[in-house]
Design a protein around this motif. Structure first.
Motif, PDB file in Angstrom:
ATOM      1  N   UNK A 240      37.466  32.825  10.322  1.00  0.00           N
ATOM      2  CA  UNK A 240      38.601  32.016   9.870  1.00  0.00           C
ATOM      3  C   UNK A 240      39.766  32.105  10.847  1.00  0.00           C
ATOM      4  N   UNK A 241      40.045  33.284  11.351  1.00  0.00           N
ATOM      5  CA  UNK A 241      41.146  33.469  12.306  1.00  0.00           C
ATOM      6  C   UNK A 241      40.882  32.663  13.576  1.00  0.00           C
ATOM      7  N   UNK A 242      39.648  32.694  14.070  1.00  0.00           N
ATOM      8  CA  UNK A 242      39.310  31.942  15.284  1.00  0.00           C
ATOM      9  C   UNK A 242      39.506  30.445  15.065  1.00  0.00           C
ATOM     10  N   UNK A 243      39.000  29.931  13.959  1.00  0.00           N
ATOM     11  CA  UNK A 243      39.081  28.489  13.705  1.00  0.00           C
ATOM     12  C   UNK A 243      40.510  28.027  13.432  1.00  0.00           C
ATOM     13  N   UNK A 244      41.249  28.788  12.618  1.00  0.00           N
ATOM     14  CA  UNK A 244      42.628  28.404  12.318  1.00  0.00           C
ATOM     15  C   UNK A 244      43.552  28.647  13.502  1.00  0.00           C
ATOM     16  N   UNK A 245      43.201  29.601  14.354  1.00  0.00           N
ATOM     17  CA  UNK A 245      44.041  29.900  15.511  1.00  0.00           C
ATOM     18  C   UNK A 245      43.818  28.962  16.679  1.00  0.00           C
ATOM     19  N   UNK A 246      42.694  28.247  16.674  1.00  0.00           N
ATOM     20  CA  UNK A 246      42.350  27.389  17.808  1.00  0.00           C
ATOM     21  C   UNK A 246      43.412  26.329  18.118  1.00  0.00           C
ATOM     22  N   UNK A 247      43.945  25.590  17.123  1.00  0.00           N
ATOM     23  CA  UNK A 247      44.984  24.599  17.459  1.00  0.00           C
ATOM     24  C   UNK A 247      46.220  25.226  18.093  1.00  0.00           C
ATOM     25  N   UNK A 248      46.626  26.399  17.592  1.00  0.00           N
ATOM     26  CA  UNK A 248      47.814  27.055  18.146  1.00  0.00           C
ATOM     27  C   UNK A 248      47.539  27.544  19.568  1.00  0.00           C
ATOM     28  N   UNK A 249      46.349  28.030  19.812  1.00  0.00           N
ATOM     29  CA  UNK A 249      45.981  28.478  21.157  1.00  0.00           C
ATOM     30  C   UNK A 249      45.977  27.302  22.129  1.00  0.00           C
ATOM     31  N   UNK A 250      45.542  26.131  21.654  1.00  0.00           N
ATOM     32  CA  UNK A 250      45.471  24.938  22.497  1.00  0.00           C
ATOM     33  C   UNK A 250      46.773  24.134  22.483  1.00  0.00           C
ATOM     34  N   UNK A 251      47.785  24.671  21.785  1.00  0.00           N
ATOM     35  CA  UNK A 251      49.105  24.042  21.700  1.00  0.00           C
ATOM     36  C   UNK A 251      49.038  22.653  21.061  1.00  0.00           C
ATOM     37  N   UNK A 252      48.320  22.594  19.947  1.00  0.00           N
ATOM     38  CA  UNK A 252      48.253  21.371  19.159  1.00  0.00           C
ATOM     39  C   UNK A 252      48.932  21.600  17.813  1.00  0.00           C
ATOM     40  N   UNK A 253      49.138  20.531  17.068  1.00  0.00           N
ATOM     41  CA  UNK A 253      49.906  20.598  15.823  1.00  0.00           C
ATOM     42  C   UNK A 253      48.998  20.374  14.606  1.00  0.00           C
ATOM     43  N   UNK A 254      48.691  21.450  13.827  1.00  0.00           N
ATOM     44  CA  UNK A 254      47.772  21.322  12.697  1.00  0.00           C
ATOM     45  C   UNK A 254      48.445  21.161  11.335  1.00  0.00           C
ATOM     46  N   UNK A 255      49.761  20.931  11.296  1.00  0.00           N
ATOM     47  CA  UNK A 255      50.474  20.944  10.014  1.00  0.00           C
ATOM     48  C   UNK A 255      49.992  19.865   9.049  1.00  0.00           C
ATOM     49  N   UNK A 256      49.512  18.728   9.565  1.00  0.00           N
ATOM     50  CA  UNK A 256      49.004  17.676   8.686  1.00  0.00           C
ATOM     51  C   UNK A 256      47.513  17.836   8.410  1.00  0.00           C
TER      52      UNK A 256
END
Length: 370
Positions: A240-256
């Motif tokens: 779960x940490x890897x999958x949820x952390x992926x957008x932040x690591x790639x500097x993308x916005x997952x809020x929506x």
């Protein structure tokens, strides 16, 4: 006292079906608060159904009842043969699905009808499939056979007509289950969805975590996710940490895309703006990206819940990928690199044609010491 989560799924479904039927006879569109009153009355009458870990013991029942009422109304519309807008064009929500050619390495993108079959004969089989799905206890083997035989008709509708997701669900309700999503994915891509996803994810988890920890200025969200491993180092938590952390690591916005909410929150408000996403229901602080106690995990498409009770976040990610393929939906633009990594690196589908950014990450992951 029994834990409500241990109630057999068949019994839970039976209870919710009967409650929905009774509620519908009084009010077709009950509010979330009214569903809560029914859920509370259920627990008061049958304390053995109380959910342990919930402050009141019935929040999960209320949430499932809201969802069940939506499904119940939808089934009644089908039974009444209401006209379905299967030819609706691009949805107002902005989901991008107008793809007449494969772009995600689909090997069986738009198959021809089987020999001897026409659109009329396949439509008859589709109707037989829907009739079977209306039964309280349907024949799983018969559903499998009919889903296989009607695959070409389903793809013709999904790709050619670009229907709204709710209309696909009305005509092909069997598709919206874990089993059928995985089977449909195999038909389209010739890959075992869950086995490939989790085997490859587990292979890369240690390397992803090392890259996350080694990142300069990882950001608050990624730090919080990594800190959660201090309390829970289970394989499921790491996934779960890897999958949820992926957008932040790639500097993308997952809020929506990814949201957590309290079971008492207004569902329509929470789903607003979620064209493609994962919703986690918890009684913990909704600001917590990865709650310890989860009531429900649901998939959202076009601002509507299409599948829930998915147990955990990694399972939801896998099934969401399967649904996007099954419904011919493009990845969200805000998370294009995240989904490219999931498809081309984790699932290893079309991995020979990566964008420069994903290609660089892939090389670092394949190194023994990233």
């Amino acid at each position: 006292m029994s834990d409500g989560k241990d109630v057999p799924k068949e019994l839970k479904t039976d209870i919710l079906d009967k409650l929905a039927e009774a509620m519908y006879s009084f009010k077709t569109h009950p509010t979330s608060a009214e569903c809560g009153l029914v859920a509370k009355s259920l627990i008061d009458r049958y304390p053995c159904l109380m959910e342990r870990g919930s402050s009141c013991g019935w929040y999960g029942w209320r949430y499932r009842l809201v969802f069940k009422m939506g499904n119940f109304r939808q089934k009644l519309r089908i039974a009444g043969s209401l006209e379905l807008s299967v030819n609706s064009k691009q949805p107002a929500s902005g989901l991008k699905r107008k793809r007449q050619k494969p772009r995600k390495s689909e090997v069986n993108f738009l198959p021809d009808f089987p020999n001897g079959k026409t659109s009329n004969t396949l439509e008859e089989e589709r109707c037989a499939l829907e009739d079977e799905m209306k039964k309280r206890t349907f024949d799983g083997r018969k559903v499998d056979v009919l889903m296989e035989s009607t695959f070409s008709l389903r793809r013709k509708e999904v790709i050619g007509d670009e229907p709204l997701v709710k209309d696909v669900k009305s005509r092909w309700s069997a598709l919206f289950s874990e089993r059928q999503i995985a089977t449909e994915f195999r038909r389209i891509v010739s890959v075992d969805l869950k086995k490939t996803f989790f085997d490859r994810l587990d292979e890369f988890v240690p390397r992803f975590l090392r890259l996350y920890r080694a990142r300069d200025n990882p950001g608050e969200e990624l730090q919080v996710l990594l800190q959660s491993l201090d309390e829970d180092i289970s394989n499921q938590q790491k996934r779960a940490v890897v999958l949820l952390g992926l957008p932040y690591f790639l500097k993308e916005e997952p809020s929506k895309f990814y949201k957590t909410c309290d079971p008492t929150d207004d569902e329509a408000e929470m789903l607003k703006g979620m064209n493609i996403g994962i919703l986690v229901v918890t009684e913990e602080n909704s600001a917590n990206l990865l709650p310890k106690e989860i009531i429900d995990v649901a998939l959202v498409l076009e601002e509507e819940i299409v599948l829930h009770e998915l147990n955990d976040v990694p399972n939801a990610f896998a099934l969401l990928i399967g649904l996007l393929y099954a419904l011919n939906i493009d990845y969200p633009k805000d998370l294009k690199y995240t989904f490219e990594v999931i498809q081309k690196v984790i699932l290893n589908i079309g991995g020979d044609a990566c964008s420069p950014k994903v290609h660089g990450l892939r090389n670092r992951l394949l190194c023994k010491t990233p």
